[in-house]
Design a protein around this motif. Structure first.
Motif, PDB file in Angstrom:
ATOM      1  N   ALA A 205      -2.395 -33.901  69.339  1.00  0.00           N
ATOM      2  CA  ALA A 205      -3.255 -32.738  69.120  1.00  0.00           C
ATOM      3  C   ALA A 205      -4.486 -32.825  69.999  1.00  0.00           C
ATOM      4  O   ALA A 205      -4.917 -33.908  70.405  1.00  0.00           O
ATOM      5  CB  ALA A 205      -3.666 -32.663  67.649  1.00  0.00           C
ATOM      6  N   GLY A 206      -5.046 -31.672  70.309  1.00  0.00           N
ATOM      7  CA  GLY A 206      -6.300 -31.611  71.035  1.00  0.00           C
ATOM      8  C   GLY A 206      -7.454 -31.378  70.089  1.00  0.00           C
ATOM      9  O   GLY A 206      -7.280 -31.072  68.904  1.00  0.00           O
ATOM     10  N   GLY A 207      -8.674 -31.556  70.605  1.00  0.00           N
ATOM     11  CA  GLY A 207      -9.859 -31.315  69.794  1.00  0.00           C
ATOM     12  C   GLY A 207     -10.342 -32.555  69.075  1.00  0.00           C
ATOM     13  O   GLY A 207      -9.886 -33.673  69.319  1.00  0.00           O
ATOM     14  N   ASP A 208     -11.298 -32.362  68.170  1.00  0.00           N
ATOM     15  CA  ASP A 208     -11.885 -33.470  67.427  1.00  0.00           C
ATOM     16  C   ASP A 208     -10.845 -34.104  66.508  1.00  0.00           C
ATOM     17  O   ASP A 208      -9.971 -33.431  65.962  1.00  0.00           O
ATOM     18  CB  ASP A 208     -13.072 -32.985  66.593  1.00  0.00           C
ATOM     19  N   ALA A 209     -10.969 -35.410  66.304  1.00  0.00           N
ATOM     20  CA  ALA A 209     -10.083 -36.170  65.413  1.00  0.00           C
ATOM     21  C   ALA A 209      -8.616 -35.964  65.788  1.00  0.00           C
ATOM     22  O   ALA A 209      -7.743 -35.872  64.918  1.00  0.00           O
ATOM     23  CB  ALA A 209     -10.329 -35.792  63.957  1.00  0.00           C
ATOM     24  N   ALA A 210      -8.363 -35.852  67.092  1.00  0.00           N
ATOM     25  CA  ALA A 210      -6.989 -35.641  67.545  1.00  0.00           C
ATOM     26  C   ALA A 210      -6.138 -36.848  67.187  1.00  0.00           C
ATOM     27  O   ALA A 210      -6.608 -37.983  67.179  1.00  0.00           O
ATOM     28  CB  ALA A 210      -6.975 -35.405  69.049  1.00  0.00           C
ATOM     29  N   GLY A 211      -4.892 -36.613  66.909  1.00  0.00           N
ATOM     30  CA  GLY A 211      -3.975 -37.684  66.583  1.00  0.00           C
ATOM     31  C   GLY A 211      -2.570 -37.311  67.005  1.00  0.00           C
ATOM     32  O   GLY A 211      -2.334 -36.278  67.633  1.00  0.00           O
ATOM     33  N   VAL A 212      -1.618 -38.189  66.659  1.00  0.00           N
ATOM     34  CA  VAL A 212      -0.206 -37.968  66.962  1.00  0.00           C
ATOM     35  C   VAL A 212       0.490 -37.530  65.682  1.00  0.00           C
ATOM     36  O   VAL A 212       0.348 -38.167  64.636  1.00  0.00           O
ATOM     37  CB  VAL A 212       0.440 -39.242  67.538  1.00  0.00           C
ATOM     38  N   HIS A 213       1.264 -36.459  65.776  1.00  0.00           N
ATOM     39  CA  HIS A 213       1.926 -35.880  64.617  1.00  0.00           C
ATOM     40  C   HIS A 213       3.427 -35.856  64.877  1.00  0.00           C
ATOM     41  O   HIS A 213       3.877 -35.446  65.949  1.00  0.00           O
ATOM     42  CB  HIS A 213       1.374 -34.480  64.341  1.00  0.00           C
ATOM     43  N   LEU A 214       4.202 -36.292  63.885  1.00  0.00           N
ATOM     44  CA  LEU A 214       5.624 -36.540  64.065  1.00  0.00           C
ATOM     45  C   LEU A 214       6.474 -35.496  63.362  1.00  0.00           C
ATOM     46  O   LEU A 214       6.064 -34.889  62.370  1.00  0.00           O
ATOM     47  CB  LEU A 214       5.991 -37.924  63.527  1.00  0.00           C
ATOM     48  N   GLY A 215       7.694 -35.323  63.883  1.00  0.00           N
ATOM     49  CA  GLY A 215       8.671 -34.458  63.244  1.00  0.00           C
ATOM     50  C   GLY A 215      10.072 -34.897  63.598  1.00  0.00           C
ATOM     51  O   GLY A 215      10.311 -35.433  64.683  1.00  0.00           O
ATOM     52  N   ALA A 216      11.012 -34.699  62.671  1.00  0.00           N
ATOM     53  CA  ALA A 216      12.419 -35.016  62.893  1.00  0.00           C
ATOM     54  C   ALA A 216      13.250 -33.772  62.611  1.00  0.00           C
ATOM     55  O   ALA A 216      12.817 -32.873  61.891  1.00  0.00           O
ATOM     56  CB  ALA A 216      12.864 -36.166  61.997  1.00  0.00           C
ATOM     57  N   ASN A 217      14.453 -33.725  63.181  1.00  0.00           N
ATOM     58  CA  ASN A 217      15.328 -32.604  62.841  1.00  0.00           C
ATOM     59  C   ASN A 217      15.839 -32.766  61.411  1.00  0.00           C
ATOM     60  O   ASN A 217      16.126 -33.872  60.947  1.00  0.00           O
ATOM     61  CB  ASN A 217      16.474 -32.461  63.841  1.00  0.00           C
ATOM     62  N   VAL A 218      15.892 -31.658  60.694  1.00  0.00           N
ATOM     63  CA  VAL A 218      16.313 -31.636  59.290  1.00  0.00           C
ATOM     64  C   VAL A 218      17.443 -30.628  59.174  1.00  0.00           C
ATOM     65  O   VAL A 218      17.214 -29.419  59.260  1.00  0.00           O
ATOM     66  CB  VAL A 218      15.146 -31.245  58.364  1.00  0.00           C
TER      67      VAL A 218
END
Length: 305
Positions: A205-218
């Motif tokens: 993610a961009g911006g403040d407190a940016a982090g990595v966000h995960l997703g899997a196929n469901v």
């Protein structure tokens, strides 16, 4: 017209000076030093690069070669290019641009085998053996034999031999470890009982407190209700309070995974055309492209006007 062929072997070279001395003692002759810049372009099959060489102009090289940690056959075509910059721009407009490999190559020759002592920017020292096959040869057994003889003479052990080309190695080096690892973790958690095709996605993610966000196929027994990994990751990113994607990694255990058309559109809602997208296998990134090259002429808010 049939393509030209060669037999290639690529290996790490921990001691270029010793390799040079051994090759010369074995009977190789020194040809000279080349400075090359290879610009790669993502293509549906095979590989495509434009090579610029100091003092020797430019060539477009299209080739087919499997990835294997052994001597392997390449089939290739070379076309002289009078205007490298113009062709790079044209190819980038259509295909996007992949990695750029810059190297200094010390060239030696033994019989029909070219010995490349390569110093590659950001990758270090490498050794390539390239037996250029006779165009009329029915098989390449003799060429494989010469490469094997040189490999033995130069003491190239199995653990030094690599399967990938420089572009792939450079792409893997460029892909952030946290993003690749996130995609790997997500792939392991995929719910794919019907297709058994597990995909993981990681978005930065961009911006403040940016982090990595995960997703899997469901997957769902009612197939239209299934969800792609990228869509899952976008939901996680938005739920965490973010609305901008600055980097993407997608991973599957397949030769080359790419986001489907729908997910390219979903990503474009929160990312820009220059957003890097790392296309990964279980061992790491295999190719890095931009979202714009995956989805040219995206449908955006301006199209709603």
């Amino acid at each position: 017209m049939q393509p030209d062929r060669n037999v290639e072997l690529k290996a790490r070279d921990p001691d270029p000076a010793a390799t040079l001395a051994t090759a010369l003692a074995f009977g190789a002759r020194e040809v000279g030093t080349l400075r090359q810049r290879d610009t790669y372009f993502p293509v549906p099959s095979g590989r495509l690069k434009l090579r610029e060489e100091d003092g020797a102009g430019a060539q477009l090289i299209a080739y087919q070669r499997e990835d294997a940690a052994t001597a392997r056959t390449s089939a290739y075509r070379r076309v002289d290019v009078p205007d490298a910059a113009a062709l790079i721009a044209a190819l980038e407009d259509v295909h996007g641009r992949g990695p750029v490999v810059a190297k200094t190559r010390r060239l030696l020759q033994w019989e029909n085998v070219r010995i490349h002592l390569d110093d590659v920017e950001r990758l270090g020292h490498w050794l390539e053996l390239e037996a250029v096959a006779d165009r009329d040869a029915e098989d390449l057994a003799a060429d494989h034999g010469r490469v094997a003889a040189l490999r033995t003479a130069l003491g190239i052990t199995d653990e030094r031999v690599v399967a990938e080309g420089y572009a792939q190695l450079l792409t893997r080096a460029d892909a952030p470890a946290d993003l690749v690892e996130g995609a790997r973790v997500a792939m392991g958690r995929a719910h794919a009982p019907y297709s058994h095709f597990r995909v993981g996605a990681a978005l930065r993610a961009g911006g403040d407190a940016a982090g990595v966000h995960l997703g899997a196929n469901v997957e769902n027994a009612a197939y239209p209700q299934s969800q792609c990994a990228e869509a899952s990751a976008i939901g996680a990113l938005v739920a965490a309070g973010h609305t901008r994607i600055v980097e993407v990694a997608v991973m599957a255990d397949t030769p080359l995974v790419t986001p489907c058309g729908g997910c390219r559109q979903r990503l474009s809602e929160l990312a820009g055309p220059d957003t890097p997208v790392h296309l990964c296998g279980p061992e790491g990134a295999r190719r890095t492209v931009t979202l714009g090259s995956l989805l040219p002429l995206a449908f955006d808010e301006q199209a709603l006007a």
